[in-house]
Design a protein around this motif. Sequence first.
Motif, PDB file in Angstrom:
ATOM      1  N   GLU A 106       0.352  -1.277  -0.092  1.00 13.61           N
ATOM      2  CA  GLU A 106      -0.549   0.172  -0.070  1.00 13.61           C
ATOM      3  C   GLU A 106       1.081   1.739   0.153  1.00 13.61           C
ATOM      4  OE1 GLU A 106      -2.623  -0.063   3.540  1.00 13.61           O
ATOM      5  OE2 GLU A 106      -3.708  -2.426   2.409  1.00 13.61           O
ATOM      6  N   SER A 109       2.472   1.632  -3.599  1.00  5.40           N
ATOM      7  CA  SER A 109       1.354   2.017  -3.948  1.00  5.40           C
ATOM      8  C   SER A 109       0.713   4.042  -4.115  1.00  5.40           C
ATOM      9  CB  SER A 109       0.152   1.552  -3.519  1.00  5.40           C
ATOM     10  OG  SER A 109       0.527  -0.057  -4.361  1.00  5.40           O
ATOM     11  N   ASP A 110       0.241   4.208  -2.663  1.00  2.00           N
ATOM     12  CA  ASP A 110       0.627   5.905  -2.485  1.00  2.00           C
ATOM     13  C   ASP A 110       2.013   6.723  -2.912  1.00  2.00           C
ATOM     14  OD1 ASP A 110      -0.180   7.465  -1.455  1.00  2.00           O
ATOM     15  OD2 ASP A 110      -0.212   7.544   0.704  1.00  2.00           O
ATOM     16  N   ARG A 113       1.664   6.751  -6.678  1.00  2.00           N
ATOM     17  CA  ARG A 113       0.289   8.248  -6.971  1.00  2.00           C
ATOM     18  C   ARG A 113       0.846   9.021  -6.110  1.00  2.00           C
ATOM     19  NH1 ARG A 113      -2.552   4.993  -4.860  1.00  2.00           N
ATOM     20  NH2 ARG A 113      -3.194   6.491  -2.242  1.00  2.00           N
ATOM     21  N   GLN A 114       1.184   9.379  -5.550  1.00  2.00           N
ATOM     22  CA  GLN A 114       2.275  10.699  -5.357  1.00  2.00           C
ATOM     23  C   GLN A 114       3.330  11.509  -6.017  1.00  2.00           C
ATOM     24  OE1 GLN A 114       0.902  12.736  -2.672  1.00  2.00           O
ATOM     25  NE2 GLN A 114      -0.010  12.040  -1.050  1.00  2.00           N
ATOM     26  N   GLN A 150       6.001   7.006   5.278  1.00  2.00           N
ATOM     27  CA  GLN A 150       4.937   7.523   5.541  1.00  2.00           C
ATOM     28  C   GLN A 150       4.794   9.128   5.878  1.00  2.00           C
ATOM     29  OE1 GLN A 150       3.154   4.738   8.707  1.00  2.00           O
ATOM     30  NE2 GLN A 150       1.711   3.943   7.446  1.00  2.00           N
ATOM     31  N   LEU A 153       4.971  10.892   2.326  1.00  2.00           N
ATOM     32  CA  LEU A 153       4.253  11.532   1.310  1.00  2.00           C
ATOM     33  C   LEU A 153       2.529  12.160   2.429  1.00  2.00           C
ATOM     34  CD1 LEU A 153       3.743   7.697   0.571  1.00  2.00           C
ATOM     35  CD2 LEU A 153       4.404   9.545  -0.740  1.00  2.00           C
ATOM     36  N   ARG A 154       3.140  11.637   3.555  1.00  2.00           N
ATOM     37  CA  ARG A 154       1.735  12.884   4.461  1.00  2.00           C
ATOM     38  C   ARG A 154       1.844  14.271   4.422  1.00  2.00           C
ATOM     39  NH1 ARG A 154       2.304  11.128   9.276  1.00  2.00           N
ATOM     40  NH2 ARG A 154       1.090   9.568   9.190  1.00  2.00           N
ATOM     41  N   GLY A 157       0.942  15.160   0.363  1.00  2.00           N
ATOM     42  CA  GLY A 157      -0.498  15.699   0.273  1.00  2.00           C
ATOM     43  C   GLY A 157      -1.016  16.936   0.604  1.00  2.00           C
ATOM     44  N   GLU A 163      -4.403  15.146  -8.365  1.00  2.00           N
ATOM     45  CA  GLU A 163      -4.387  14.208  -8.369  1.00  2.00           C
ATOM     46  C   GLU A 163      -3.991  13.907  -9.734  1.00  2.00           C
ATOM     47  OE1 GLU A 163      -4.988  10.364  -5.762  1.00  2.00           O
ATOM     48  OE2 GLU A 163      -6.722  11.977  -5.386  1.00  2.00           O
TER      49      GLU A 163
END
Length: 585
Positions: A106, A109-110, A113-114, A150, A153-154, A157, A163
């Motif tokens: 996961e 994948s994130d 995407r990011q 994490q 990525l946060r 975001g 997106e």
Amino acid sequence: MTTLTNPFEIAREALRLLAARRIPPTPDNYQTLYQEIAGTKPAAEVFPEKQLRSLAAALPKATPEQLRLARQLDEAVKAANWDDYKSHLAEFVAALAETQKLAWSELISDLLRQWDAKHFGLTVARKRESLEHVLTSSGANPETLFNRLQNLLRSWGQGREQEAGSGSEVAPPRPPEAGTASAAGEDLLPEFRQLFAFTLETAIASQLIESPQLSSDAKTLANDIRTASSVAQMREFLTRLKRFAFKLELLAEDQAELRHSLLNLLRLLVENITELVLDDRWIHGQVDVVRGIIDKPLSQRALDDAERRLKEVLYKQSLLKASLFEAREAIKHMLAGFVDHLADFAEATSDYHDKIEACVEKISAANDISELGTVLGEVIKETRTIQINAQRSRDELRLTQQKVRESETRIRELEGELEATSDLVRHDQLTGVLNRRGLEEIFTKEIGRSIRHDTLLCVGLLDIDNFKKLNDSLGHDVGDQALIHLATVCRETLRPQDTVARYGGEEFIILLPETALDDATVVLTRLQRELTRKFFLNGNDKVLITFSAGVTQMQAEDTQATVIKRADDAMYEAKGAGKNRVVTA
């Protein structure tokens, strides 16, 4: 079956049962049968301290979690607590299992995407830089890497505008509206910005004196956070702050590498000095001091102590060099004078030989006794002259020889003083801990450090119980070895920043900086427990050594004399209460 009570009968019956039941005669089988016959419960198992310490030492210590585990296991072994040891080890293994279950699919994948998404104020180059930094700094620890990815990525975001492939927009965080619950937080925002700016200017910029550019960046960031008033300015500040943090981390790694390289260089230098001065025993003590510093975590107290000791030795060494130079010059003058006297003596002997030959010829040619009288007078005159020259040369050589002997005696005295100075200037000759002179100096430093940093300082005074009886029954040599054993246990048990000094006879002073009074009492109690665990051996006999101690806390109005007097009174109170205890003043 009749229960046996006599140990001899129980032992004989246990051996009989071993043979009757055809059980192997092992210690465990014998113990089981002995307890069965005696009707006693099995004794508690002996705590396997040595084996558990060996296991803890063999574990890796490359990550903070591994270091924490090593510290927890060491504390469990010291307390002889098998349950704590087992639980700490089980928790660590369980954490490893959880780490292996991290949702990496996961997360990846994130991340993809990011990476393709558009973010406010973030370019692909910036994303690559931050991602490479996280991978480089946390690659050795999967759990830390997962958490940092994490967080990364946060942070991406939070600045996302659109997106990729979705066409949906994410609105930036709106400022809190008036009248809402968050409005109360806005009142604290200016104070928070001022506190942040103050931290950047004082706590960070002041530590970057050797990196002017980073120091300037910290001051610029402090000024920017004070004037930031919009969300856009705050986002820009956060982006620059992250870059600044990355640079700080790189600087810390460079400084750690530089420190490691300098210590290695110093270690090589010390080893080279040791090889060059094999015959100079007085220098070996100083080499051991330096080696002890570079092999342990650096502390200002250890460096100050080493500096004081080395200064004393360097001063003594300069005196020794001066005396060596004087002795060398005296020997040179003696040799030069000896050569000159030999030349003069040889020349005088040659003349004397020629004149004696002339006198021999005159004696051969003499016709009557009156001519022999004149020749005999010349012989006596020349002989006396050569005798006077020889006597003068002998006296001068003896005087020079006496000067050389005096210089050699002085050199030996200085060498002995220097060898003693190497270890005994501020340290006790017997135990190796500080003596009273060294205690006075370190006491002054610790008091000053306590006042500057507004920290606590506790003082403990301990006295070996029944030491006179120990000396009388086993001899003074055993008593000296007991003092050495106590000093060794103190050094092994206390922290590196704690100080141990021999105050006189069997009394020792312990300084505990940055320690509250209750904690200081716990420290001395733990020291008592360690002293009973680590037996003092007199040959093959175990001798139990205990001590009574008084401990007190340094107050603002205290001097060295008053605080030691208070600890001394508490120590005598412990003696009166039954010995082998710690009393708090």
